[in-house]
Motif scaffolding. Structure first.
Motif, PDB file in Angstrom:
ATOM      1  N   TYR A  42      87.447  36.185   8.312  1.00  0.00           N
ATOM      2  CA  TYR A  42      88.639  36.113   7.307  1.00  0.00           C
ATOM      3  C   TYR A  42      88.206  35.629   5.998  1.00  0.00           C
ATOM      4  N   GLU A  43      88.754  35.945   4.825  1.00  0.00           N
ATOM      5  CA  GLU A  43      88.374  35.419   3.628  1.00  0.00           C
ATOM      6  C   GLU A  43      89.428  34.345   3.568  1.00  0.00           C
ATOM      7  N   ILE A  44      89.126  33.090   3.332  1.00  0.00           N
ATOM      8  CA  ILE A  44      90.142  32.056   3.187  1.00  0.00           C
ATOM      9  C   ILE A  44      90.237  31.391   1.652  1.00  0.00           C
ATOM     10  N   GLY A  45      91.613  31.703   1.130  1.00  0.00           N
ATOM     11  CA  GLY A  45      91.449  31.117  -0.240  1.00  0.00           C
ATOM     12  C   GLY A  45      91.458  29.826  -0.558  1.00  0.00           C
ATOM     13  N   TYR A  46      91.456  28.860   0.263  1.00  0.00           N
ATOM     14  CA  TYR A  46      91.178  27.416   0.067  1.00  0.00           C
ATOM     15  C   TYR A  46      89.725  27.441   0.023  1.00  0.00           C
ATOM     16  N   ALA A  47      88.935  28.100   0.676  1.00  0.00           N
ATOM     17  CA  ALA A  47      87.488  27.871   0.487  1.00  0.00           C
ATOM     18  C   ALA A  47      87.085  28.558  -0.820  1.00  0.00           C
ATOM     19  N   ALA A  48      87.627  29.487  -1.165  1.00  0.00           N
ATOM     20  CA  ALA A  48      87.220  30.010  -2.438  1.00  0.00           C
ATOM     21  C   ALA A  48      87.471  29.033  -3.725  1.00  0.00           C
ATOM     22  N   VAL A  49      88.562  28.379  -3.439  1.00  0.00           N
ATOM     23  CA  VAL A  49      89.085  27.237  -4.495  1.00  0.00           C
ATOM     24  C   VAL A  49      87.943  26.202  -4.474  1.00  0.00           C
ATOM     25  N   GLY A  50      87.614  25.773  -3.081  1.00  0.00           N
ATOM     26  CA  GLY A  50      86.582  24.610  -3.019  1.00  0.00           C
ATOM     27  C   GLY A  50      85.420  25.124  -3.734  1.00  0.00           C
ATOM     28  N   VAL A  51      84.838  26.290  -3.479  1.00  0.00           N
ATOM     29  CA  VAL A  51      83.444  26.661  -4.015  1.00  0.00           C
ATOM     30  C   VAL A  51      83.596  26.419  -5.571  1.00  0.00           C
ATOM     31  N   GLY A  52      84.626  27.056  -6.083  1.00  0.00           N
ATOM     32  CA  GLY A  52      84.595  27.039  -7.641  1.00  0.00           C
ATOM     33  C   GLY A  52      84.866  25.539  -7.984  1.00  0.00           C
ATOM     34  N   PHE A  53      85.669  24.819  -7.421  1.00  0.00           N
ATOM     35  CA  PHE A  53      85.792  23.529  -7.983  1.00  0.00           C
ATOM     36  C   PHE A  53      84.858  22.567  -7.902  1.00  0.00           C
ATOM     37  N   LEU A  54      83.679  22.687  -6.861  1.00  0.00           N
ATOM     38  CA  LEU A  54      82.725  21.985  -6.569  1.00  0.00           C
ATOM     39  C   LEU A  54      81.672  22.441  -7.695  1.00  0.00           C
ATOM     40  N   ILE A  55      81.464  23.468  -8.012  1.00  0.00           N
ATOM     41  CA  ILE A  55      80.477  24.182  -9.007  1.00  0.00           C
ATOM     42  C   ILE A  55      81.033  23.574 -10.471  1.00  0.00           C
ATOM     43  N   GLY A  56      82.128  23.698 -10.770  1.00  0.00           N
ATOM     44  CA  GLY A  56      82.690  23.276 -12.040  1.00  0.00           C
ATOM     45  C   GLY A  56      82.524  21.813 -12.172  1.00  0.00           C
ATOM     46  N   PHE A  57      82.935  21.119 -11.042  1.00  0.00           N
ATOM     47  CA  PHE A  57      82.829  19.476 -10.955  1.00  0.00           C
ATOM     48  C   PHE A  57      81.536  19.048 -11.324  1.00  0.00           C
ATOM     49  N   ALA A  58      80.346  19.542 -10.632  1.00  0.00           N
ATOM     50  CA  ALA A  58      79.238  19.160 -10.611  1.00  0.00           C
ATOM     51  C   ALA A  58      78.525  19.467 -12.186  1.00  0.00           C
ATOM     52  N   ALA A  59      78.798  20.592 -12.578  1.00  0.00           N
ATOM     53  CA  ALA A  59      78.430  21.050 -13.795  1.00  0.00           C
ATOM     54  C   ALA A  59      78.865  19.984 -14.942  1.00  0.00           C
ATOM     55  N   GLY A  60      80.112  19.668 -14.941  1.00  0.00           N
ATOM     56  CA  GLY A  60      80.739  18.983 -15.992  1.00  0.00           C
ATOM     57  C   GLY A  60      80.525  17.463 -15.689  1.00  0.00           C
ATOM     58  N   LYS A  61      80.216  16.923 -14.539  1.00  0.00           N
ATOM     59  CA  LYS A  61      79.757  15.666 -14.325  1.00  0.00           C
ATOM     60  C   LYS A  61      78.442  15.430 -14.871  1.00  0.00           C
ATOM     61  N   VAL A  62      77.647  16.182 -14.520  1.00  0.00           N
ATOM     62  CA  VAL A  62      76.167  15.875 -15.140  1.00  0.00           C
ATOM     63  C   VAL A  62      76.066  16.418 -16.407  1.00  0.00           C
ATOM     64  N   GLY A  63      76.590  17.681 -17.076  1.00  0.00           N
ATOM     65  CA  GLY A  63      76.472  18.189 -18.232  1.00  0.00           C
ATOM     66  C   GLY A  63      77.234  17.747 -19.498  1.00  0.00           C
ATOM     67  N   GLY A  64      78.224  17.160 -19.025  1.00  0.00           N
ATOM     68  CA  GLY A  64      79.207  16.662 -20.051  1.00  0.00           C
ATOM     69  C   GLY A  64      80.368  17.564 -20.495  1.00  0.00           C
ATOM     70  N   SER A  65      80.777  17.424 -21.915  1.00  0.00           N
ATOM     71  CA  SER A  65      81.845  18.208 -22.347  1.00  0.00           C
ATOM     72  C   SER A  65      81.385  19.244 -23.026  1.00  0.00           C
ATOM     73  N   ASN A  66      80.279  19.832 -22.926  1.00  0.00           N
ATOM     74  CA  ASN A  66      79.936  20.999 -23.732  1.00  0.00           C
ATOM     75  C   ASN A  66      80.823  22.274 -23.429  1.00  0.00           C
ATOM     76  N   PRO A  67      81.511  23.059 -24.343  1.00  0.00           N
ATOM     77  CA  PRO A  67      82.225  24.014 -23.811  1.00  0.00           C
ATOM     78  C   PRO A  67      81.679  25.302 -23.194  1.00  0.00           C
ATOM     79  N   ALA A  68      80.327  25.470 -23.327  1.00  0.00           N
ATOM     80  CA  ALA A  68      79.787  26.492 -22.538  1.00  0.00           C
ATOM     81  C   ALA A  68      79.848  26.214 -21.135  1.00  0.00           C
ATOM     82  N   LEU A  69      79.755  24.878 -20.548  1.00  0.00           N
ATOM     83  CA  LEU A  69      79.706  24.483 -19.176  1.00  0.00           C
ATOM     84  C   LEU A  69      80.823  25.275 -18.381  1.00  0.00           C
TER      85      LEU A  69
END
Length: 201
Positions: free
Chosen positions: A99-126
């Motif tokens: 099955y495709e689980i929606g919460y898992a897809a949310v977790g994938v996206g959030f972790l990617i974005g959080f890591a990029a923003g935490k390390v890369g800062g507030s650059n609007p491209a991130l």
């Protein structure tokens, strides 16, 4: 007519006679040196021969600046690594549950974005880069899930399907993709965009 000084009481004509000051002037105690008196009437004036005050302490050095956040290139590299790892985890969940689980897809996206923003800062491209990486990670995870499911049915390894028959996986994804598949892709991308914004605050 001059008046001679009285002879010393101990018979020594060369003994130092005490100085007589003006009436009412206090005399220093025996054995204590007399403090020099200011010549201009200022009791706080620097006296000749007195030790100079120590120089003022130098200014304290400024604190070291905080480590700068905002390394966009490093933020993208970290986001790519997180995308690959989360794609594998998501694919394992899809393959194990079928099955495709929606919460898992949310977790994938959030972790990617959080890591990029935490390390890369507030650059609007991130946030945009994070959303694109999330689309790729969720898609790759779905392909991994299909490879795991197909390996059980075809009695071959999932790695063999992925490396030798990748076109089978993409064909299988196209045949099985429905509205929920694209919804999960969109959810993951939105979570990545939001995660990068929040982490950069």
């Amino acid at each position: 007519m001059t008046q001679s000084a009285p002879p010393p009481s101990d018979g020594n004509p060369f003994a130092q006679q005490p100085a007589t000051g003006a009436p009412g002037t206090p005399q220093p105690a025996t054995g204590a040196p007399a403090a020099p008196q200011p010549v201009d009437g200022n009791p706080y004036a620097q006296q000749p021969g007195a030790a100079l005050p120590p120089p003022p302490a130098p200014f304290a050095p400024a604190p070291a600046p905080a480590p700068a956040r905002g390394n966009v290139a490093l933020g993208v590299v970290v986001a790519v690594v997180v995308a690959l790892v989360t794609a594998g985890v998501y694919g394992g969940i899809v393959g194990a549950t079928d099955y495709e689980i929606g919460y898992a897809a949310v977790g994938v996206g959030f972790l990617i974005g959080f890591a990029a923003g935490k390390v890369g800062g507030s650059n609007p491209a991130l946030p945009v880069v994070s959303a694109l990486l999330s689309l790729g990670a969720v898609y790759l995870g779905q392909l991994i899930g299909i490879a795991i499911i197909g390996s059980d049915e075809l009695d071959v390894s999932a790695a063999s399907l992925f490396t030798e028959h990748f076109n089978w996986l993409t064909d299988g994804w196209s045949e099985t993709a429905d509205a929920m598949t694209f919804l999960f892709l969109a959810i993951g991308a939105f979570a990545a965009f939001s995660g990068a914004k929040k982490a950069a605050l």
